[in-house]
Design a protein around this motif. Structure first.
Motif, PDB file in Angstrom:
ATOM      1  N   THR A 130       9.384   3.157  -2.699  1.00  0.00           N
ATOM      2  CA  THR A 130       8.698   2.686  -1.498  1.00  0.00           C
ATOM      3  C   THR A 130       7.294   3.264  -1.403  1.00  0.00           C
ATOM      4  N   GLY A 131       7.144   4.539  -1.706  1.00  0.00           N
ATOM      5  CA  GLY A 131       5.820   5.165  -1.660  1.00  0.00           C
ATOM      6  C   GLY A 131       4.854   4.548  -2.652  1.00  0.00           C
ATOM      7  N   ARG A 132       5.356   4.225  -3.822  1.00  0.00           N
ATOM      8  CA  ARG A 132       4.516   3.576  -4.842  1.00  0.00           C
ATOM      9  C   ARG A 132       4.010   2.223  -4.349  1.00  0.00           C
ATOM     10  N   TRP A 133       4.918   1.414  -3.799  1.00  0.00           N
ATOM     11  CA  TRP A 133       4.507   0.109  -3.296  1.00  0.00           C
ATOM     12  C   TRP A 133       3.590   0.230  -2.085  1.00  0.00           C
ATOM     13  N   LEU A 134       3.797   1.258  -1.260  1.00  0.00           N
ATOM     14  CA  LEU A 134       2.929   1.461  -0.094  1.00  0.00           C
ATOM     15  C   LEU A 134       1.500   1.734  -0.530  1.00  0.00           C
ATOM     16  N   LEU A 190       0.086   1.008  -3.458  1.00  0.00           N
ATOM     17  CA  LEU A 190      -0.479  -0.184  -4.108  1.00  0.00           C
ATOM     18  C   LEU A 190      -0.842  -1.264  -3.092  1.00  0.00           C
ATOM     19  N   TRP A 191       0.014  -1.466  -2.102  1.00  0.00           N
ATOM     20  CA  TRP A 191      -0.248  -2.504  -1.102  1.00  0.00           C
ATOM     21  C   TRP A 191      -1.457  -2.146  -0.250  1.00  0.00           C
ATOM     22  N   HIS A 227      -7.438  -2.979   1.463  1.00  0.00           N
ATOM     23  CA  HIS A 227      -8.806  -2.542   1.762  1.00  0.00           C
ATOM     24  C   HIS A 227      -9.251  -1.516   0.724  1.00  0.00           C
ATOM     25  N   ASP A 228     -10.545  -1.505   0.447  1.00  0.00           N
ATOM     26  CA  ASP A 228     -11.090  -0.603  -0.568  1.00  0.00           C
ATOM     27  C   ASP A 228     -11.032   0.867  -0.159  1.00  0.00           C
ATOM     28  N   ILE A 229     -11.008   1.143   1.146  1.00  0.00           N
ATOM     29  CA  ILE A 229     -10.976   2.543   1.594  1.00  0.00           C
ATOM     30  C   ILE A 229      -9.694   3.232   1.146  1.00  0.00           C
ATOM     31  N   PHE A 230      -8.617   2.475   0.995  1.00  0.00           N
ATOM     32  CA  PHE A 230      -7.345   3.062   0.579  1.00  0.00           C
ATOM     33  C   PHE A 230      -7.280   3.310  -0.921  1.00  0.00           C
ATOM     34  N   ARG A 236      -5.585   8.031  -0.210  1.00  0.00           N
ATOM     35  CA  ARG A 236      -4.274   7.958  -0.873  1.00  0.00           C
ATOM     36  C   ARG A 236      -3.491   9.253  -0.657  1.00  0.00           C
ATOM     37  N   GLY A 237      -4.189  10.367  -0.730  1.00  0.00           N
ATOM     38  CA  GLY A 237      -3.533  11.657  -0.490  1.00  0.00           C
ATOM     39  C   GLY A 237      -3.005  11.768   0.930  1.00  0.00           C
ATOM     40  N   ALA A 238      -3.788  11.279   1.909  1.00  0.00           N
ATOM     41  CA  ALA A 238      -3.340  11.322   3.303  1.00  0.00           C
ATOM     42  C   ALA A 238      -2.119  10.426   3.517  1.00  0.00           C
ATOM     43  N   VAL A 239      -2.136   9.247   2.913  1.00  0.00           N
ATOM     44  CA  VAL A 239      -1.003   8.322   3.045  1.00  0.00           C
ATOM     45  C   VAL A 239       0.239   8.924   2.406  1.00  0.00           C
TER      46      VAL A 239
END
Length: 102
Positions: A17-21, A23-24, A29-32, A38-41
């Protein structure tokens, strides 16, 4: 005892789930796509995923009660997320097979 046997499946489901989160969100958006975002997410997702074992060891009093309630809500949300992801992956696999044959 059952929790010990189910823990590897929970860990694998969280990684999936974390991997897909990540990637999605990167596709949205480019900020992610930045390492800081990515570290915060991943940090927030990791804290939510760890709320179940932390709540188990924290006990039913004080902050442990709050963590247990958060863990219960997280597990309900997580169950629906897994169902949606598995359904989407199944549809994706079916579409790939149909396009490969035709």
């Amino acid at each position: 005892m059952l929790a010990i046997y189910l823990a590897p499946f929970y860990i694998l489901a969280c990684i999936y789930t974390g991997r897909w989160l990540v990637l999605w969100l990167g596709a949205c958006h480019d900020i992610f796509k930045r390492k800081v975002c990515r570290g915060a997410v991943i940090l927030v997702f990791g804290l939510l995923a760890l709320s179940i074992p932390i709540g188990f060891f924290a006990g039913p009093w004080g902050i442990g009660r709050f963590i247990n309630q958060a863990a219960n809500i997280w597990f309900g949300v997580f169950a629906y997320i897994i169902l949606v992801l598995l359904g989407a992956d199944l549809i994706r696999i079916i579409i790939r097979r149909i396009k490969g044959e035709g």
